[in-house]
Each structure stands twice: as C-alpha cells, then as structure tokens.
Design a protein around this motif. Sequence first.
Motif, PDB file in Angstrom:
ATOM      1  N   ALA A  65      28.472  -7.235  89.788  1.00  0.00           N
ATOM      2  CA  ALA A  65      29.926  -7.638  89.418  1.00  0.00           C
ATOM      3  C   ALA A  65      31.002  -7.203  89.575  1.00  0.00           C
ATOM      4  N   ASP A  66      31.196  -5.977  91.058  1.00  0.00           N
ATOM      5  CA  ASP A  66      32.289  -6.030  92.084  1.00  0.00           C
ATOM      6  C   ASP A  66      32.655  -7.573  93.274  1.00  0.00           C
ATOM      7  N   GLU A  67      31.595  -8.590  92.972  1.00  0.00           N
ATOM      8  CA  GLU A  67      32.065  -9.286  94.282  1.00  0.00           C
ATOM      9  C   GLU A  67      31.943 -10.256  93.355  1.00  0.00           C
ATOM     10  N   LEU A  68      32.442 -10.459  91.812  1.00  0.00           N
ATOM     11  CA  LEU A  68      32.576 -11.379  91.111  1.00  0.00           C
ATOM     12  C   LEU A  68      33.652 -11.498  91.258  1.00  0.00           C
ATOM     13  N   VAL A  69      34.482 -12.605  91.132  1.00  0.00           N
ATOM     14  CA  VAL A  69      36.336 -13.314  90.119  1.00  0.00           C
ATOM     15  C   VAL A  69      36.362 -12.880  89.365  1.00  0.00           C
ATOM     16  N   SER A  70      35.288 -13.452  88.268  1.00  0.00           N
ATOM     17  CA  SER A  70      35.282 -13.442  87.240  1.00  0.00           C
ATOM     18  C   SER A  70      34.878 -11.419  85.949  1.00  0.00           C
ATOM     19  N   THR A  71      34.773 -10.832  86.577  1.00  0.00           N
ATOM     20  CA  THR A  71      34.017  -9.492  86.527  1.00  0.00           C
ATOM     21  C   THR A  71      36.116  -8.649  85.366  1.00  0.00           C
ATOM     22  N   ASN A  72      36.912 -10.040  86.394  1.00  0.00           N
ATOM     23  CA  ASN A  72      38.464  -9.592  85.934  1.00  0.00           C
ATOM     24  C   ASN A  72      39.033 -10.581  84.989  1.00  0.00           C
ATOM     25  N   PHE A  73      37.887 -11.107  84.108  1.00  0.00           N
ATOM     26  CA  PHE A  73      39.097 -12.445  83.555  1.00  0.00           C
ATOM     27  C   PHE A  73      39.355 -11.886  81.701  1.00  0.00           C
ATOM     28  N   ILE A  74      38.331 -10.427  81.730  1.00  0.00           N
ATOM     29  CA  ILE A  74      38.414  -9.978  80.378  1.00  0.00           C
ATOM     30  C   ILE A  74      39.935  -9.229  80.148  1.00  0.00           C
ATOM     31  N   THR A  75      39.932  -8.903  81.668  1.00  0.00           N
ATOM     32  CA  THR A  75      41.701  -8.163  81.728  1.00  0.00           C
ATOM     33  C   THR A  75      43.366  -9.296  82.287  1.00  0.00           C
ATOM     34  N   LEU A  76      42.342 -10.183  82.759  1.00  0.00           N
ATOM     35  CA  LEU A  76      42.942 -10.909  82.881  1.00  0.00           C
ATOM     36  C   LEU A  76      43.999 -12.109  81.728  1.00  0.00           C
ATOM     37  N   PHE A  77      42.813 -12.577  80.815  1.00  0.00           N
ATOM     38  CA  PHE A  77      43.248 -12.709  79.513  1.00  0.00           C
ATOM     39  C   PHE A  77      43.469 -12.666  78.631  1.00  0.00           C
TER      40      PHE A  77
END
Length: 230
Positions: A65-77
Amino acid sequence: MRNDIVKTLFELCNKTKINPKDIEKYVHDNSVTPEELTLAAIRLVDKNMFEIKEAELFNSHTPSADELVSTNFITLFEIFIRHGLLPNYIHTDDGINYHNIMDNVRYIDNGNVAFALMKMLMECGGDPNLEINGESLFSEVDFDLLFCIREFTDESVSKKALDKAFRIWLILTGYGGYINKQQAPVNMRKGYTPEIFRAYEDFNYRIEYNDKDFKMYIYNINTNDEIADL
C-alpha cells in the motif's frame, strides 16, 4: 484554464507520500477553480489507474500500500470535493477524446479505492447516466459486467476483474443507473429498491450458467437474503 496551476497541483498529489495540508493550502492560496481541480484529478487518476498491474508486469512484484499513489486517493478526493470538484465535468484537449473523472475512477485497479471514490463521486452529485464519448457511463459499466460474466466461464476474465466490475456496477445502480429508457437493470425482490445497493459492501453475488446463458443472484452477505437478480 491555468495549465501551470493544474500541472503543479498534479505534481503535489502524484506521490506516494503527500502532505494534505500543503495541498489544501495550495488550492486555497491559488484560488484553484473547480474545473482546474477536476482536470488535475482526471490526470492523476489517468496516470495511476493501472499502477498495480504495471508494477506486477514491469517490476515482477505486487506493490504494498505504501508504494501506491492511489493509497492517497481517498484523502485527496476529500480535499478535492471540499473545494468544488465537478464529478460531471467533461474535458477535451482535441475535441475528439473526452475525459471524465467518474469514467477514469472505474478503471483504478486498486479495487477498494475505486469503490470508495465512485461512491464519493455519486454522493457529491455524480450522474451515473452521464453521456461521455457518445455513451452513458452506466451503459459502459453495464457492458463491462455482462462481458466479465460471460467470459469468466472460460477463464478469460479473472475473479478479481469480475468482482470489481460487479461492485462498480452495483454502486452506480444504487445511485440511479438505468438501461432502456430509465429501467432499472435488475429485478428487485418485493420490498426492495435499487437504492439499497448504495451500501455496496453489504452485497455479493452468485451466478448460475446454463445453455450459454446465465443468471446472477445478488444477496445480502449479512442475512443471506436474496435481494435481486440479473
């Protein structure tokens, strides 16, 4: 549209380690418009929608998970939505190809993130029947599900792909996705309406195949009650 603003916002977000406060400050200090913000989101998802598949293909391992940009998507959205993200905005650079954030989100191969984002976009006004490139979003999603169901029998489609197509379809059905001039795409059992599928985590499916046809039954995983069939 200020392309430099879109580019910088994209770069701030396109990282495995982000600083949400810095991103929100940038959006506020530069009065980023809803259109600029939405375009940055479209480009961010477009860049990273297949990052798991690409890592497995090119690096020969499944990323954490910590290698994925998409892990941050919920926070970003959550930030994007607070500042006016437009789920039904359609962008084109050439007048031929049209892009929409909901259409991009459905391809994210980080499944749980894709589902959460699609629900967030529906909750902030997304239209499941929005026409993009001459086809409605839901008709494309409905086609994907039917394709996955039919091709699953000869292993052309993985269980993971079928599960993902089902959940995206289920969410859009719950928020009013329709076929054939506003007909719901499922046969609901008495006492239930498609809105129940907004709680997409509560449902699963089983499929019966016979004579080159199929029937999908949707049931509540907590009660085992059959809710609908397709």
